[in-house]
Write a protein that holds these residues in place. Structure first.
Motif, mmCIF file in Angstrom:
data_model
loop_
_atom_site.group_PDB
_atom_site.id
_atom_site.type_symbol
_atom_site.label_atom_id
_atom_site.label_comp_id
_atom_site.label_asym_id
_atom_site.label_seq_id
_atom_site.Cartn_x
_atom_site.Cartn_y
_atom_site.Cartn_z
ATOM 1 N N ALA A 157 -74.728 31.713 1.278
ATOM 2 C CA ALA A 157 -73.589 31.225 1.585
ATOM 3 C C ALA A 157 -73.153 32.174 3.541
ATOM 4 C CB ALA A 157 -72.376 31.343 0.710
ATOM 5 N N GLY A 158 -73.224 31.358 4.226
ATOM 6 C CA GLY A 158 -72.793 31.312 5.874
ATOM 7 C C GLY A 158 -73.381 30.130 6.383
ATOM 8 N N ASN A 165 -81.273 24.295 16.839
ATOM 9 C CA ASN A 165 -81.107 23.717 18.612
ATOM 10 C C ASN A 165 -79.411 24.067 19.074
ATOM 11 O OD1 ASN A 165 -84.161 24.011 18.545
ATOM 12 N ND2 ASN A 165 -83.697 21.644 17.822
ATOM 13 N N GLY A 166 -78.442 24.737 18.455
ATOM 14 C CA GLY A 166 -77.255 24.819 19.355
ATOM 15 C C GLY A 166 -76.473 24.224 18.225
ATOM 16 N N THR A 167 -76.760 23.165 17.059
ATOM 17 C CA THR A 167 -75.612 23.450 16.462
ATOM 18 C C THR A 167 -75.580 23.947 15.192
ATOM 19 O OG1 THR A 167 -76.148 20.858 16.889
ATOM 20 C CG2 THR A 167 -75.149 21.680 15.215
ATOM 21 N N THR A 168 -74.385 24.804 14.683
ATOM 22 C CA THR A 168 -74.256 24.993 13.493
ATOM 23 C C THR A 168 -74.626 24.778 12.283
ATOM 24 O OG1 THR A 168 -72.913 26.874 14.866
ATOM 25 C CG2 THR A 168 -72.110 26.596 12.304
ATOM 26 N N ALA A 218 -75.824 16.923 11.295
ATOM 27 C CA ALA A 218 -75.741 17.056 12.819
ATOM 28 C C ALA A 218 -76.614 16.447 13.892
ATOM 29 C CB ALA A 218 -75.830 18.899 12.564
ATOM 30 N N ASN A 219 -77.857 15.571 12.789
ATOM 31 C CA ASN A 219 -79.067 15.338 13.517
ATOM 32 C C ASN A 219 -78.261 13.556 14.275
ATOM 33 O OD1 ASN A 219 -81.077 14.987 15.387
ATOM 34 N ND2 ASN A 219 -82.253 13.854 12.999
ATOM 35 N N SER A 220 -77.461 13.495 14.327
ATOM 36 C CA SER A 220 -76.481 12.163 15.278
ATOM 37 C C SER A 220 -75.524 12.246 16.049
ATOM 38 C CB SER A 220 -75.746 11.480 13.889
ATOM 39 O OG SER A 220 -74.411 12.644 13.454
ATOM 40 N N GLY A 221 -75.358 11.506 16.778
ATOM 41 C CA GLY A 221 -74.476 11.266 17.490
ATOM 42 C C GLY A 221 -75.196 12.061 19.547
ATOM 43 N N ALA A 222 -74.172 12.003 19.639
ATOM 44 C CA ALA A 222 -74.586 12.001 21.463
ATOM 45 C C ALA A 222 -75.391 14.206 21.349
ATOM 46 C CB ALA A 222 -73.584 12.885 22.036
#
Length: 807
Positions: free
Chosen positions: A166-167, A172-175, A194-198
């Motif tokens: 867990a953690g 590329n900057g997104t948690t 997380a690989n979606s949107g702007a």
């Protein structure tokens, strides 16, 4: 009793629905009489209805004519030379391409389609280009350790305690947060979410199942040639996943390293740099074919002066060779490893040209040392190498040259020309059908159309004939009329069908030969072809009023100046102008002029915002000011003008110096055609921004030019030829104009006549119906009177007969 037989009677129904028999009392069939009277009175109505019917037929035929004329104009869309972005609307600029491969070393080259894909637009230049692909770009792939299950929580699936992993970590900057109960599939889904949107990470995750008990999480970069950044780990998640033991800095299982595409193009040389081919490792030179020794080669400069001699042997490593080269003054060498490959790179210090020669061994050849320009791109899709050409790299094959040929698409031109001939013939056949006449009397035949001897049709037919007959203007005498390229009128004496008279016929052999050998001349024969003595002047458009002149036209441009002035960047738009930290740091208040209008300022109270407001409040013609975001993240004052060049001067303080205004755009202040060399406005042209439009005071009316210069210019000679397609297109366009065209005028006139005739006919029919009712009423009254008289007469006869019988 009346002796009128029933056979002479007729049934009459009046306007009120009453039923009577005509002639019962009088023996007169007054219904037939009324019909005869009304038929005579209806003759003018019949004429009007025939006129309406004829007008409707003509309107239908004019509608068909308009459709056929529109089709002909459409067939010229790509032939007449219209100006479009990248020449996309010019069929003569259509390109086709093919690729072939070859090798100089006697080896077998792969098929070009296996190595490269090529797509071209009309902006591509004709000719050939050569490509040698050294390596293709690829995306980075990172794998995890192997898990026994895709659905159990990660701790259990890895053989550890349930819920032990867990953690979080950043991609590329997104948690990405991993819960203790997450399975391998859940982590995959979290990464993909997380690989979606702007703010998409640009990394996709997948699970590869080797077998039922071995499953690996794989991270793949969506862009080739770029690294996946993993950092900010908490809870040891990356370590537990088997991706990295140091928070992402070092990868434990890099399945595929990122790699850029590397290739050579058109033999370009890098005069100050030599490099080897891709080597498998920094190994002994004998690994690459260098045997024995000692050997040497020379390094010389551009003037062939010897800079030094490099000694080597087959037992030396690539690094040893680099060190030997570094011993030569003015030259530097290094071993570079990138994308799983190693290269030896040699450069001349300070960018000086170097040459390698005189090799007594085979190092230069075996290592593939060359000073060819190695070009790199992060993607395998390359659209910025050659104008109008997009390359897609499929495979690398060092030593194989791929020749990419770009040619005009002559088939597209021929198809367009054939389409024009077909559209013209369809229109001409329709016109011929309308004009079918008896050869002896000159009168219309039964097959003739409703537009027989219609003056508008005749005018249109004559206009089209004149355009084709007169041909192009300004072109070579060998390419003035269509017949010179195999497009000629049929021989009317040799055809049996009168509908085919004066249609066009294509001689395929002649047209093909002209296309192969003189496609540029065919373009001028059809299209509007423009040239300028100054490449900064480009054609934007033209009209049917743009007239050819054998002497050409002279364009002069004046009052050229700034259209946009932008200040340096400041931290804040609300800080006072004398703030040297957050604003521009002016020290002295005063005023400055914008196009002669004074703008006062106080550096202790004004800001960039208030200064922009003051400029806008001054109401300077065409001038606007605003605060914009700068490229460096600060704020800039932007002053623009859309009508006159922007002149900012006469500062009585020091604000203009502090603002450090720079020009970012320009505009033409004035221009003329054939006028004063200073470009002063004399009414022959108007200027808007960088666009110059010639007015009706000059033969080149409607010519629109774009000026890409940075100052005044004079005596720019512009010339153009006007092809048959361009002339015909604008003639059709004028005739088809919905407001002023001759065809629309004829349609409007006939529509108006029909409407008026129908209105008169309707009014007359209404009056005739009224008259019919009155006549019927009179006959009925007469019939009733006769019936009464006959009744009295019958009574008298009865009395008389009775008296006679008594005697």
């Amino acid at each position: 009793m009346s002796d009128v037989s029933a056979a002479s009677n007729s049934l009459v129904v009046d306007g009120n629905g009453r039923v009577r028999f005509s002639g019962l009392g009088s023996g007169i069939d007054f219904n037939s009489a009324v019909n005869a009277i009304m038929e005579a009175r209806r003759i003018p109505v019949d004429r009007l209805e025939a006129q309406v019917e004829s007008g409707t037929a003509k309107l239908d035929a004019l509608s068909d004519l308009r459709t056929l004329m529109t089709n002909l104009r459409t067939s010229l869309d790509d032939l007449y030379g219209r100006q479009t972005l990248g020449n996309s609307g010019d069929i003569f600029e259509n390109k086709s391409t093919f690729a072939s491969t070859s090798r100089q070393d006697g080896g077998s080259a792969s098929n070009a389609a296996n190595l490269i894909g090529v797509a071209v637009t009309n902006a591509a230049e004709t000719g050939s280009n050569e490509i040698e692909i050294d390596q293709i770009a690829r995306a980075q792939r990172i794998g995890s350790l192997t898990f026994a299950s895709t659905t159990d929580d990660l701790g259990t699936a890895s053989g550890g305690a349930a819920g032990s992993i867990a953690g979080s970590f950043d991609i590329n900057g997104t948690t990405i947060t991993v819960d203790a109960t997450d399975s391998l599939l859940a982590v995959r889904d979290r990464i993909n979410a997380a690989n979606s949107g702007a703010d998409a990470t640009g990394v996709r995750a997948s699970v590869v199942s080797v077998n039922d008990n071995e499953h690996v999480l794989v991270l793949t970069a969506e862009e080739t040639g770029t690294n996946i950044t993993l950092d900010n780990e908490t809870g040891g998640v990356l370590s537990e996943l088997g991706i990295s033991n140091d928070g992402g800095a070092t990868l434990l299982n890099e399945l595929q390293s990122p790699r850029t595409a590397q290739f050579y193009a058109n033999g370009l040389l890098d005069q100050d740099k030599w490099h080897s081919q891709r080597l498998t490792a920094d190994a002994a030179l004998s690994t690459f074919g260098v045997g024995g020794g000692p050997f040497s080669f020379e390094i010389r400069d551009a003037s062939d002066t010897l800079l030094g001699t490099v000694n080597y042997s087959g037992t030396d490593s690539v690094t040893d060779l680099a060190n030997a080269i570094n011993a030569v003054a003015g030259v530097s060498a290094s071993v570079v490893t990138s994308g799983g490959a190693t290269r030896l790179e040699i450069t001349g210090d300070g960018g000086q040209t170097i040459n390698l020669s005189g090799d007594t061994g085979s190092a230069i050849e075996d290592l593939g040392l060359t000073n060819r320009q190695l070009i790199e791109r992060s993607s395998n899709t390359i659209s910025d190498l050659f104008a109008g050409v997009t390359l897609t790299l499929f495979g690398a094959e060092p030593g194989t040259t791929i020749r990419v040929e770009v040619e005009r698409d002559l088939n597209a031109v021929k198809t367009a020309v054939s389409g024009f001939v077909t559209a013209y013939n369809e229109l001409k056949i329709f016109m011929n059908q309308q004009q079918l006449a008896n050869a002896d009397t000159g009168e219309a035949t039964e097959e003739a159309g409703p537009l027989f001897r219609n003056p508008t049709l005749g005018s249109i037919e004559q206009t089209l004939s004149n355009v084709l007959g007169n041909g192009a203007e300004g072109t070579s005498s060998a390419f003035t009329v269509l017949a010179q390229v195999g497009i000629d009128f049929v021989n009317n004496d040799a055809i049996a069908d009168p509908l085919l008279r004066d249609t066009l016929d294509i001689n395929e052999t002649e047209l093909d030969e002209a296309l192969l050998n003189n496609v540029g001349e065919i373009e001028r024969l059809f299209a509007f072809d423009f040239s300028s003595s100054d490449p900064r002047v480009q054609l934007l458009g033209f009209t049917g009023a743009t007239t050819y002149d054998a002497n050409g036209y002279t364009v002069n441009i004046g009052n050229y100046g700034s259209a946009n002035e932008v200040s340096g960047e400041a931290n804040s738009e609300t800080a006072t102008l004398n703030d040297g930290t957050d604003s521009v740091g002016a020290t002295t208040s005063g005023s400055f002029d914008i196009n002669g209008v004074s703008i006062a300022y106080d550096v202790t109270t004004d800001t960039l915002d208030s200064l922009a407001d003051a400029i806008n409040a001054a109401g300077i013609n065409g001038v606007a000011a605003r605060v914009v975001d700068g490229d460096g993240g600060g704020k800039q004052l932007s002053i623009t003008s859309n009508q006159d060049p922007l002149v900012v001067d006469n500062d009585t303080g020091d604000l203009l110096g502090a603002l450090a205004l720079t020009t970012e755009d320009y505009l033409v202040g004035s221009a003329n055609v054939g006028g004063a060399g200073d470009g002063s406005d004399d009414g022959t042209a108007t200027a808007s921004g960088r666009v110059i439009t010639v007015t009706d005071q000059n033969g080149a009316e409607g010519l629109r030019l774009l000026y890409n210069g940075t100052g005044d210019a004079s005596n720019i000679e512009v010339n153009f030829t006007i092809g048959v397609g361009a002339k015909l297109f604008f003639e059709l366009d004028q005739m088809l104009d919905s407001e002023s065209g001759s065809l629309q005028a004829e349609i409007d006139s006939l529509t108006s006549q029909n409407r008026a005739a129908q209105t008169r006919a309707d009014e007359m029919i209404e009056r005739l119906d009224y008259q019919r009712e009155r006549l019927l009423e009179r006959f009925i009254v007469m019939e009733q009177s006769l019936a009464r008289m006959n009744s009295v007469l019958d009574q008298i006869r009865e009395i008389t007969n009775a008296g006679n019988s008594d005697n």
